[in-house]
Every structure is written in C-alpha cells, then in structure tokens.
Design a protein around this motif. Structure first.
Motif, PDB file in Angstrom:
ATOM      1  N   SER A  89       0.859  -1.180   0.000  1.00  0.00           N
ATOM      2  CA  SER A  89       0.000   0.000   0.000  1.00  0.00           C
ATOM      3  C   SER A  89       0.897   1.232   0.000  1.00  0.00           C
ATOM      4  O   SER A  89       2.083   1.151   0.281  1.00  0.00           O
ATOM      5  N   SER A  90       0.319   2.381  -0.321  1.00  0.00           N
ATOM      6  CA  SER A  90       1.110   3.611  -0.370  1.00  0.00           C
ATOM      7  C   SER A  90       1.513   4.075   1.024  1.00  0.00           C
ATOM      8  O   SER A  90       2.270   5.022   1.160  1.00  0.00           O
ATOM      9  N   ASN A  91       1.003   3.394   2.038  1.00  0.00           N
ATOM     10  CA  ASN A  91       1.283   3.795   3.405  1.00  0.00           C
ATOM     11  C   ASN A  91       2.549   3.156   3.956  1.00  0.00           C
ATOM     12  O   ASN A  91       2.580   2.646   5.065  1.00  0.00           O
ATOM     13  N   ILE A  92       3.603   3.151   3.164  1.00  0.00           N
ATOM     14  CA  ILE A  92       4.902   2.698   3.657  1.00  0.00           C
ATOM     15  C   ILE A  92       5.407   3.739   4.651  1.00  0.00           C
ATOM     16  O   ILE A  92       5.338   4.932   4.404  1.00  0.00           O
ATOM     17  N   GLU A  93       5.895   3.266   5.783  1.00  0.00           N
ATOM     18  CA  GLU A  93       6.383   4.171   6.811  1.00  0.00           C
ATOM     19  C   GLU A  93       7.881   3.986   6.997  1.00  0.00           C
ATOM     20  O   GLU A  93       8.396   2.875   6.892  1.00  0.00           O
ATOM     21  N   SER A  94       8.573   5.067   7.272  1.00  0.00           N
ATOM     22  CA  SER A  94      10.014   4.988   7.499  1.00  0.00           C
ATOM     23  C   SER A  94      10.391   5.850   8.697  1.00  0.00           C
ATOM     24  O   SER A  94       9.740   6.856   8.978  1.00  0.00           O
ATOM     25  N   ASN A  95      11.436   5.412   9.395  1.00  0.00           N
ATOM     26  CA  ASN A  95      11.901   6.143  10.561  1.00  0.00           C
ATOM     27  C   ASN A  95      13.415   6.095  10.638  1.00  0.00           C
ATOM     28  O   ASN A  95      14.019   5.035  10.424  1.00  0.00           O
ATOM     29  N   TYR A  96      14.009   7.237  10.930  1.00  0.00           N
ATOM     30  CA  TYR A  96      15.433   7.263  11.240  1.00  0.00           C
ATOM     31  C   TYR A  96      15.582   7.249  12.755  1.00  0.00           C
ATOM     32  O   TYR A  96      14.996   8.075  13.457  1.00  0.00           O
ATOM     33  N   MET A  97      16.346   6.297  13.271  1.00  0.00           N
ATOM     34  CA  MET A  97      16.577   6.182  14.700  1.00  0.00           C
ATOM     35  C   MET A  97      18.060   6.389  14.978  1.00  0.00           C
ATOM     36  O   MET A  97      18.895   5.584  14.529  1.00  0.00           O
ATOM     37  N   PRO A  98      18.431   7.471  15.655  1.00  0.00           N
ATOM     38  CA  PRO A  98      19.852   7.724  15.957  1.00  0.00           C
ATOM     39  C   PRO A  98      20.505   6.528  16.625  1.00  0.00           C
ATOM     40  O   PRO A  98      19.903   5.871  17.475  1.00  0.00           O
ATOM     41  N   ASP A  99      21.722   6.233  16.205  1.00  0.00           N
ATOM     42  CA  ASP A  99      22.518   5.134  16.748  1.00  0.00           C
ATOM     43  C   ASP A  99      21.940   3.754  16.436  1.00  0.00           C
ATOM     44  O   ASP A  99      22.352   2.754  17.028  1.00  0.00           O
ATOM     45  N   TYR A 100      20.980   3.707  15.517  1.00  0.00           N
ATOM     46  CA  TYR A 100      20.455   2.413  15.076  1.00  0.00           C
ATOM     47  C   TYR A 100      20.426   2.345  13.549  1.00  0.00           C
ATOM     48  O   TYR A 100      21.000   1.454  12.951  1.00  0.00           O
ATOM     49  N   GLY A 101      19.744   3.291  12.926  1.00  0.00           N
ATOM     50  CA  GLY A 101      19.655   3.299  11.473  1.00  0.00           C
ATOM     51  C   GLY A 101      18.273   3.682  10.992  1.00  0.00           C
ATOM     52  O   GLY A 101      17.587   4.486  11.622  1.00  0.00           O
ATOM     53  N   VAL A 102      17.856   3.084   9.884  1.00  0.00           N
ATOM     54  CA  VAL A 102      16.582   3.405   9.252  1.00  0.00           C
ATOM     55  C   VAL A 102      15.731   2.150   9.169  1.00  0.00           C
ATOM     56  O   VAL A 102      16.225   1.075   8.823  1.00  0.00           O
ATOM     57  N   ILE A 103      14.454   2.304   9.485  1.00  0.00           N
ATOM     58  CA  ILE A 103      13.513   1.184   9.409  1.00  0.00           C
ATOM     59  C   ILE A 103      12.387   1.554   8.457  1.00  0.00           C
ATOM     60  O   ILE A 103      11.750   2.594   8.605  1.00  0.00           O
ATOM     61  N   PHE A 104      12.147   0.702   7.477  1.00  0.00           N
ATOM     62  CA  PHE A 104      11.006   0.841   6.575  1.00  0.00           C
ATOM     63  C   PHE A 104       9.982  -0.232   6.942  1.00  0.00           C
ATOM     64  O   PHE A 104      10.318  -1.409   7.029  1.00  0.00           O
ATOM     65  N   SER A 105       8.755   0.192   7.154  1.00  0.00           N
ATOM     66  CA  SER A 105       7.684  -0.734   7.518  1.00  0.00           C
ATOM     67  C   SER A 105       6.670  -0.782   6.385  1.00  0.00           C
ATOM     68  O   SER A 105       6.097   0.245   6.012  1.00  0.00           O
ATOM     69  N   ILE A 106       6.477  -1.976   5.840  1.00  0.00           N
ATOM     70  CA  ILE A 106       5.608  -2.152   4.673  1.00  0.00           C
ATOM     71  C   ILE A 106       4.320  -2.845   5.085  1.00  0.00           C
ATOM     72  O   ILE A 106       4.331  -4.021   5.457  1.00  0.00           O
ATOM     73  N   PRO A 107       3.181  -2.148   5.039  1.00  0.00           N
ATOM     74  CA  PRO A 107       1.905  -2.801   5.348  1.00  0.00           C
ATOM     75  C   PRO A 107       1.409  -3.580   4.134  1.00  0.00           C
ATOM     76  O   PRO A 107       0.487  -3.176   3.438  1.00  0.00           O
ATOM     77  N   LYS A 108       2.088  -4.699   3.859  1.00  0.00           N
ATOM     78  CA  LYS A 108       1.794  -5.467   2.649  1.00  0.00           C
ATOM     79  C   LYS A 108       0.443  -6.153   2.768  1.00  0.00           C
ATOM     80  O   LYS A 108       0.178  -6.878   3.713  1.00  0.00           O
ATOM     81  N   VAL A 109      -0.432  -5.909   1.805  1.00  0.00           N
ATOM     82  CA  VAL A 109      -1.743  -6.549   1.783  1.00  0.00           C
ATOM     83  C   VAL A 109      -1.758  -7.567   0.658  1.00  0.00           C
ATOM     84  O   VAL A 109      -1.543  -7.236  -0.497  1.00  0.00           O
ATOM     85  N   ASN A 110      -2.003  -8.801   0.990  1.00  0.00           N
ATOM     86  CA  ASN A 110      -1.919  -9.879   0.009  1.00  0.00           C
ATOM     87  C   ASN A 110      -3.084 -10.828   0.239  1.00  0.00           C
ATOM     88  O   ASN A 110      -2.958 -11.842   0.901  1.00  0.00           O
ATOM     89  N   TYR A 111      -4.247 -10.454  -0.279  1.00  0.00           N
ATOM     90  CA  TYR A 111      -5.455 -11.212   0.008  1.00  0.00           C
ATOM     91  C   TYR A 111      -5.654 -12.381  -0.954  1.00  0.00           C
ATOM     92  O   TYR A 111      -5.420 -12.262  -2.146  1.00  0.00           O
ATOM     93  N   ILE A 112      -6.111 -13.481  -0.407  1.00  0.00           N
ATOM     94  CA  ILE A 112      -6.460 -14.635  -1.225  1.00  0.00           C
ATOM     95  C   ILE A 112      -7.914 -14.986  -0.930  1.00  0.00           C
ATOM     96  O   ILE A 112      -8.275 -15.263   0.217  1.00  0.00           O
ATOM     97  N   TYR A 113      -8.766 -14.967  -1.953  1.00  0.00           N
ATOM     98  CA  TYR A 113     -10.151 -15.370  -1.809  1.00  0.00           C
ATOM     99  C   TYR A 113     -10.347 -16.668  -2.583  1.00  0.00           C
ATOM    100  O   TYR A 113      -9.847 -16.806  -3.696  1.00  0.00           O
ATOM    101  N   ALA A 114     -11.054 -17.579  -2.015  1.00  0.00           N
ATOM    102  CA  ALA A 114     -11.227 -18.846  -2.703  1.00  0.00           C
ATOM    103  C   ALA A 114     -12.615 -19.422  -2.454  1.00  0.00           C
ATOM    104  O   ALA A 114     -13.205 -19.225  -1.400  1.00  0.00           O
ATOM    105  N   THR A 115     -13.122 -20.132  -3.430  1.00  0.00           N
ATOM    106  CA  THR A 115     -14.372 -20.864  -3.282  1.00  0.00           C
ATOM    107  C   THR A 115     -14.287 -22.124  -4.114  1.00  0.00           C
ATOM    108  O   THR A 115     -13.692 -22.141  -5.191  1.00  0.00           O
ATOM    109  N   ARG A 116     -14.874 -23.184  -3.638  1.00  0.00           N
ATOM    110  CA  ARG A 116     -14.836 -24.439  -4.378  1.00  0.00           C
ATOM    111  C   ARG A 116     -15.974 -24.545  -5.388  1.00  0.00           C
ATOM    112  O   ARG A 116     -16.096 -25.521  -6.088  1.00  0.00           O
TER     113      ARG A 116
END
Length: 377
Positions: A53-80
């Motif tokens: 989704s376009s709502n990728i979030e990123s943060n710079y944390m001093p003395d650690y680095g950068v974190i990118f958080s991806i709210p990946k949506v991957n839906y599977i719908y099924a019917t027999r």
C-alpha cells in the motif's frame, strides 16, 4: 592556566566538534526517506504479484539506522464452487476456469481447485511464492538503492520489514485466521560502502543481508500481546476522556536490538445528518465547527494522559531491554483546520521504564524522558 585546564579545554572542543559532525540534517533525511519509500512502491509494481500500500512508513533512529515498515496486503479469496478459485493481489480479482488454469495476468495468480486438498496445496504454494518475491524486492532495494539514504554511519542498519499482520487468507468468504509471517531484511551501511568501493561483488553483498521471520525463530513475547490489549482497553470510549480506538488490540512490530513499535488509530466522534456526537464526553448535536473546536481543545489533555499511561503500563513489557525503545505511532482523529498534530510518535527507552518500575525515579521524572515527535496537519 594549568596543563590540566588546557587538556580539559581541548577535550571539550574535540567532543563539541564530534557532536557537530554527528548532527543530522532532518530535512535532508526526511527527503531521502520519502524518495526511498517511493522506490519501494515502484519495485512492487509491474508484473509483481505483491502490492505494497502507499502507506509505507520509514523512521530514522539515531545510533540504530533506518527502518522501513511495509503494510503489505496480500489477500487470497477462494471458493470451491464450480472448481473455481479467486486470488486477489491488491483487491483486484482474477477468476480462473478449467480452460485457463495456468493464466496469470500479472495482478495475481489464479488457480483451479476441485477439492480441499488441492486448495490447501495451492494456498501454501501461493504463500511461498509471495514470500520469495518479497525477498527479491527487498534485496534489490537494499543492494541497489539503500545507499541513496545519506548521513548514515557505517554502523547504522537499513531495515525493511513487512507488517505481516496486514495479511489475511480467506476461503469461501470467511476469514480462516491464517497470517503470513512478518518478514524482515537488514543490511549494515558499512557493507554497502564496501560494495560501492568495489571491495565486494554483488553476490557477496547479497550474502550480507540478514532475513528473519520472527515467528519462526521465537515465540511472540506474551508481554507484548498483553500490553497491546491493555493499552487498547484504556482508549475504548468508556475509559477514555478524549479520543478513542475502534479495535480491542494494537498491531505491532518488534526488532531485536531496536525495540517494539505499536500502531494506533484514534477517533473522536460519530456523525448523523451533519451533526456530530463526541463519544467520550457524550456531547451531541454539534456542528462541524463546534465539533472541531472541542476535539482540538482535547489534545493537551490527551498527550499528558497518554505519556502517563505509557509509563504506568509500558513497564509491564519485561522483554524490552534497557537499550531498546518502546515506540507508539499514533494517527490522531480527523480535525480539519485544527492546530493539533495529524500524527505523533511517542517513544521511551527501556531503561527509563525499568527505573520507574524499580522506584529509582518518580513518575514525573520518568515522563520527562519520553520523547514526542509531532507531524503537523
């Protein structure tokens, strides 16, 4: 002037110079992170079966680095029904029939099943394929583009983490409760520097990427689950005096060596025929202007109570190490034209929570060590 005094002055000057050298241009860092977010989105387009989704979030944390958080949506719908399975990569349906069992239009993978065993088999196949593609996209980003993020120290990390709690598997229209594991890729800036300088080839630097699936390597800490439900309960309409939450628990991600980040979305009112009711106070029949004025005025009280609640209940997270951080990322209620922030990020070190829990510092002293970053509207 004595020799000791001269030495002290030199040391002070040097330490001041070092601190200046380590200062971060926040505007430039914010720009670099937004560019990186756009790259991650672009890498997931094309013929990929994954959609971030376009709502990728990123943060710079001093003395650690950068974190990118991806709210990946991957839906599977099924019917027999009629031997048909429907798979959706991002809300777009692909329907397969017996004549086009191998069809794939690039927006999802469609498979035909005629019994439960085949359904389960194809589910596992699709999950494994999705994980493989995610690993490939993370690799390309880290190796080819992560070095565009300037100002990072060689010891800093670049981390990309998919928020697996946004993934759901559905069968025959009901939620099966299946979740794909949270997946994390990490590399150190020093490895990227060595690669750019020709000290490592591409294959070598790829081997430096660490991939982890927390659920596969260790059990989720029970104290994190407990805190998620406790804090959510605090912000249900009957307990909160300001804004409220609509769910009974909070989503979170954790990284060893960094800490844990909880995510909240807060609301303030409901509307009916253009008039608004503030649920936590019971005030009703408000115009939009009156509603906004009251909601905006609540913010100072909300922030004060939020920090106190974080200190009182954050100490229940025993798995948080002293040098790790508890972070609360909060999206605040809609309030157009208001002075209150759109989002806040509230963080506190584990050592502060531990000191307060032991009684080494008072609540007021502990609260002063909480950091609040505000994003204006």
């Amino acid at each position: 002037m004595t020799i000791k005094t001269i030495i002290a002055i030199i040391i002070l000057a040097l330490s001041f110079t070092v601190s200046l050298g380590q200062s971060i241009d926040e505007k430039r860092m914010d720009r670099d992170l937004k560019i990186a977010e756009n790259i991650l989105n672009t890498l997931s387009s094309g013929d990929s079966r994954l959609r971030f989704s376009s709502n990728i979030e990123s943060n710079y944390m001093p003395d650690y680095g950068v974190i990118f958080s991806i709210p990946k949506v991957n839906y599977i719908y099924a019917t027999r029904a009629s031997g048909t399975t429907i798979y959706s990569g991002s809300g777009n349906y692909v329907i397969a029939t017996a004549d086009d069992e191998d069809s794939d239009d690039g927006d999802g993978v469609a498979v035909v099943v005629d019994d439960a065993k085949k359904l389960d088999k194809n589910k596992e196949k699709m999950e494994e394929e999705a994980k493989k593609q995610l690993e490939e996209q993370m690799t390309v980003f880290l190796v080819d583009y992560a070095d565009l993020i300037g100002q990072l120290k060689p010891s800093d990390r670049i981390v990309v983490q998919s928020r697996g709690n946004d993934n759901r598997i559905f069968y025959s229209g009901s939620n099966s409760g299946s979740k794909q594991s949270t997946f994390t890729a990490q590399i150190f800036k020093s490895d990227l520097i060595a690669y750019k300088q020709g000290k490592m080839n591409r294959e070598d630097v790829i081997k430096k990427i660490t991939f982890t699936t927390p659920e596969e390597s260790k059990e989720i800490a029970k104290d994190l689950e407990l805190f998620a439900t406790i804090f959510a309960r605090l912000y249900e309409p009957d307990l909160s005096s300001t804004y409220y939450i609509s769910s009974r628990t909070l989503g979170y991600t954790s990284l060893e060596g960094y800490g844990v980040t909880f995510n909240m979305k807060l609301y303030s009112s409901t509307s009916d025929k253009g008039l608004h009711t503030i649920r936590t106070t019971g005030e009703s029949g408000l115009t939009q202007e009156a509603r906004n004025e009251k909601v905006n005025a609540m913010y100072p009280e909300f922030e004060k109570a939020f920090k106190e609640n974080l200190m009182d209940y954050g100490r229940t997270i025993k798995s948080l190490k002293a040098d790790e951080t508890l972070v609360m990322k909060v999206k605040l209620t809609e309030c157009r034209g208001c002075d209150m922030p759109e989002e806040i990020e509230v963080s506190v070190k584990g050592k502060t929570l531990q000191s307060y829990d032991r009684g080494s510092i008072s609540r007021d002293e502990a609260v002063k060590q909480i950091i609040v970053k505000r994003k204006d509207r």
